[in-house]
Design an enzyme around this catalytic site. Structure first.
Site, PDB file in Angstrom:
ATOM      1  N   TYR A 146       0.814  -1.216   0.000  1.00 34.44           N
ATOM      2  CA  TYR A 146       0.000   0.000   0.000  1.00 34.44           C
ATOM      3  C   TYR A 146       0.852   1.272   0.000  1.00 34.44           C
ATOM      4  O   TYR A 146       0.334   2.353  -0.260  1.00 34.44           O
ATOM      5  CB  TYR A 146      -0.949   0.032   1.216  1.00 34.44           C
ATOM      6  CG  TYR A 146      -1.971  -1.090   1.250  1.00 34.44           C
ATOM      7  CD1 TYR A 146      -2.127  -1.955   0.172  1.00 34.44           C
ATOM      8  CD2 TYR A 146      -2.779  -1.279   2.359  1.00 34.44           C
ATOM      9  CE1 TYR A 146      -3.049  -2.986   0.210  1.00 34.44           C
ATOM     10  CE2 TYR A 146      -3.709  -2.304   2.397  1.00 34.44           C
ATOM     11  CZ  TYR A 146      -3.833  -3.162   1.321  1.00 34.44           C
ATOM     12  OH  TYR A 146      -4.756  -4.182   1.365  1.00 34.44           O
ATOM     13  N   LYS A 195       3.851 -15.245   2.845  1.00 34.53           N
ATOM     14  CA  LYS A 195       3.716 -16.042   1.626  1.00 34.53           C
ATOM     15  C   LYS A 195       5.147 -16.382   1.191  1.00 34.53           C
ATOM     16  O   LYS A 195       5.605 -16.022   0.096  1.00 34.53           O
ATOM     17  CB  LYS A 195       2.947 -15.213   0.574  1.00 34.53           C
ATOM     18  CG  LYS A 195       2.524 -15.970  -0.670  1.00 34.53           C
ATOM     19  CD  LYS A 195       1.386 -16.944  -0.428  1.00 34.53           C
ATOM     20  CE  LYS A 195       1.114 -17.731  -1.713  1.00 34.53           C
ATOM     21  NZ  LYS A 195       0.247 -18.884  -1.496  1.00 34.53           N
ATOM     22  N   ASP A 227      -2.662 -18.060   2.688  1.00 30.39           N
ATOM     23  CA  ASP A 227      -3.852 -18.746   2.169  1.00 30.39           C
ATOM     24  C   ASP A 227      -4.351 -19.781   3.182  1.00 30.39           C
ATOM     25  O   ASP A 227      -5.557 -19.922   3.414  1.00 30.39           O
ATOM     26  CB  ASP A 227      -3.588 -19.379   0.792  1.00 30.39           C
ATOM     27  CG  ASP A 227      -2.190 -19.961   0.645  1.00 30.39           C
ATOM     28  OD1 ASP A 227      -1.368 -19.758   1.564  1.00 30.39           O
ATOM     29  OD2 ASP A 227      -1.911 -20.638  -0.359  1.00 30.39           O
ATOM     30  N   ASP A 251      -4.776  -6.565   6.418  1.00 34.61           N
ATOM     31  CA  ASP A 251      -6.003  -5.861   6.038  1.00 34.61           C
ATOM     32  C   ASP A 251      -7.110  -6.885   5.796  1.00 34.61           C
ATOM     33  O   ASP A 251      -8.226  -6.785   6.327  1.00 34.61           O
ATOM     34  CB  ASP A 251      -5.708  -5.067   4.750  1.00 34.61           C
ATOM     35  CG  ASP A 251      -6.846  -4.148   4.353  1.00 34.61           C
ATOM     36  OD1 ASP A 251      -7.796  -4.011   5.132  1.00 34.61           O
ATOM     37  OD2 ASP A 251      -6.778  -3.576   3.242  1.00 34.61           O
ATOM     38  N   ASP A 255     -10.293  -8.285   8.675  1.00 35.58           N
ATOM     39  CA  ASP A 255     -11.722  -8.200   8.363  1.00 35.58           C
ATOM     40  C   ASP A 255     -12.373  -9.581   8.452  1.00 35.58           C
ATOM     41  O   ASP A 255     -13.492  -9.713   8.941  1.00 35.58           O
ATOM     42  CB  ASP A 255     -11.939  -7.620   6.953  1.00 35.58           C
ATOM     43  CG  ASP A 255     -12.092  -6.105   7.001  1.00 35.58           C
ATOM     44  OD1 ASP A 255     -11.792  -5.525   8.061  1.00 35.58           O
ATOM     45  OD2 ASP A 255     -12.499  -5.509   5.987  1.00 35.58           O
TER      46      ASP A 255
END
Ligand code: NAD
Length: 361
Positions: A146, A195, A227, A251, A255
């Site tokens: 980001y 990852k 994942d 992020d 959520d």
């Protein structure tokens, strides 16, 4: 102890829920012999209306001079509010980005707790929700994809978009240290999510987390691919204590973790910098649809105030007292509308604040 707290009531339900959190803090001060000193500042829509911008430099200076910031929430109805006709840098949310940057808040903490009394709201199968869960997602907030360089170019008549994901060792180390420090105050387990089978930034992440782990021999550390973590969060969330991860993964996972609790009005959060300083706020927004109706759930903000006592002031006993009072109120059967179920007593925002305040011991 004197606690200098900057408060941002903000917009929508913000002023109503912050008022309840202050009431609870005042009771904590009375019972435990502290002094709360509050200074309010404007941010978001309220600041646009009063000062023509979502956050003034004077407001930032006030926040910087405090020990911690307690916030309600900011923003209005994004379809109808005139604030959203302004250019993006003048809109309410720009104030939030500005304060995070000005205060160097690089670590975002979001607990996701399933209270036994609210199990019915959990969207997971009963055999999973029956085990309960109490985890905290620790997300790096100022680096990664980001904040990397981005551009869209044209190559051979074809548009091509490029985003870059970078992390330095120093950026990873400081968030990892926060993660392990916070695990020491909890159940002493860190799940570092990356990852590393694909990304170089993740391989560096894993190496640095392993280095930091050596300084915390009491903390159990495990590594999990993002994942897999997304699957495990719905398969067996009870396995997690602290989930430590980079900006974009955090992020998404935070959520997901919030959703499995099923109760948006219960979710607190904190954003911390290198020192003890932090900004504490509920995870939900300003709920303009119910603003001014005295029906909002103040618990997320009250639990954010508990986090503030724990992480900015090291007042663990006092934070425990707030969390216990929230537990007791739920056990006693009181609910705001958003978490109401049959057989409980429905109460408004102010009443919920009072009921929790009364139970501070
Ligand atoms: P929201 O979280 O404000 O509301 C979503 C739904 O949940 C609404 O139906 C609302 O009534 C309900 N809800 C939220 N908090 C509640 C509470 N404490 N008690 C009872 N019900 C509650 O999300 P939204 O509607 O997408 O956003 C509204 C505004 O909030 C937007 O301007 C958005 O940008 C802003 N926002 C601000 C923050 C922040 O200040 N950090 C975070 C998210 C959204």
């Amino acid at each position: 102890m004197t606690l200098n707290i900057t408060c941002i009531p903000g917009d929508g339900i913000g002023p109503e829920i912050v008022a309840q959190a202050k009431k609870v803090l005042d009771k904590v001060a009375e019972v435990y012999g502290h002094e709360m000193k509050y200074t309010d500042i404007l941010m978001g829509g309220a600041s646009i209306d009063a000062c023509g911008e979502p956050l003034t430099d004077e407001a930032i200076a006030t926040a910087k001079a405090a020990d911690a910031v307690l916030m309600g929430s900011i923003g209005g109805n994004t379809s109808t509010s005139p604030w959203y006709k302004l250019p993006p840098e003048k809109r309410p949310e720009a104030g939030l980005l500005k304060i995070r940057k000005a205060l160097n808040l690089f670590a975002n903490l979001r607990p996701a707790v399933l209270y036994p009394e609210l199990r019915g709201a959990c969207p997971l199968k009963e055999e999973i929700s029956a085990k309960g869960f109490d985890m905290l997602i620790m997300r790096e907030l100022t680096g990664g994809l980001y904040f990397g360089e981005r551009k869209t170019i044209e190559e051979n008549g074809m548009k091509k978009a490029i985003d870059t994901l970078t992390y330095t060792e120093a950026e990873i180390r400081r968030i990892a240290i926060k993660g392990f420090e916070i695990a020491m105050k909890r159940r002493k387990k860190v799940t570092s999510v990356d990852k590393a089978n694909v990304l170089d930034s993740s391989r560096l992440w894993r190496a640095v987390v392993n280095e930091v782990a050596k300084d915390y021999p009491e903390v159990e550390v495990e590594h999990m691919l993002v994942d897999n973590c997304a699957m495990q969060l719905v398969k067996d969330p009870s396995q997690f204590d602290v989930i430590l991860t980079e900006n974009m993964f955090g992020d998404i996972l935070s959520d997901e973790a919030s959703m499995v609790t099923g109760s948006i009005g219960m979710l607190s959060s904190a954003s911390l910098n290198d020192s003890k300083f932090g900004l504490y706020e509920p995870s939900h927004g300003s709920a303009p649809d119910i603003a001014g109706m005295d029906i909002a759930n103040p618990i997320a903000t009250i639990l954010s105030a508990a986090m503030m006592l724990r992480y900015s002031f090291d007042l663990d006993k006092e934070a425990d007292a707030i969390e216990k009072a929230v537990d007791t109120v739920l056990k006693d059967g009181y609910r705001t509308g958003d978490i109401y179920s049959e057989g409980c007593e429905k109460v408004g925002c102010t009443k919920m604040g009072e009921l929790i305040t009364e139970r501070i011991k």
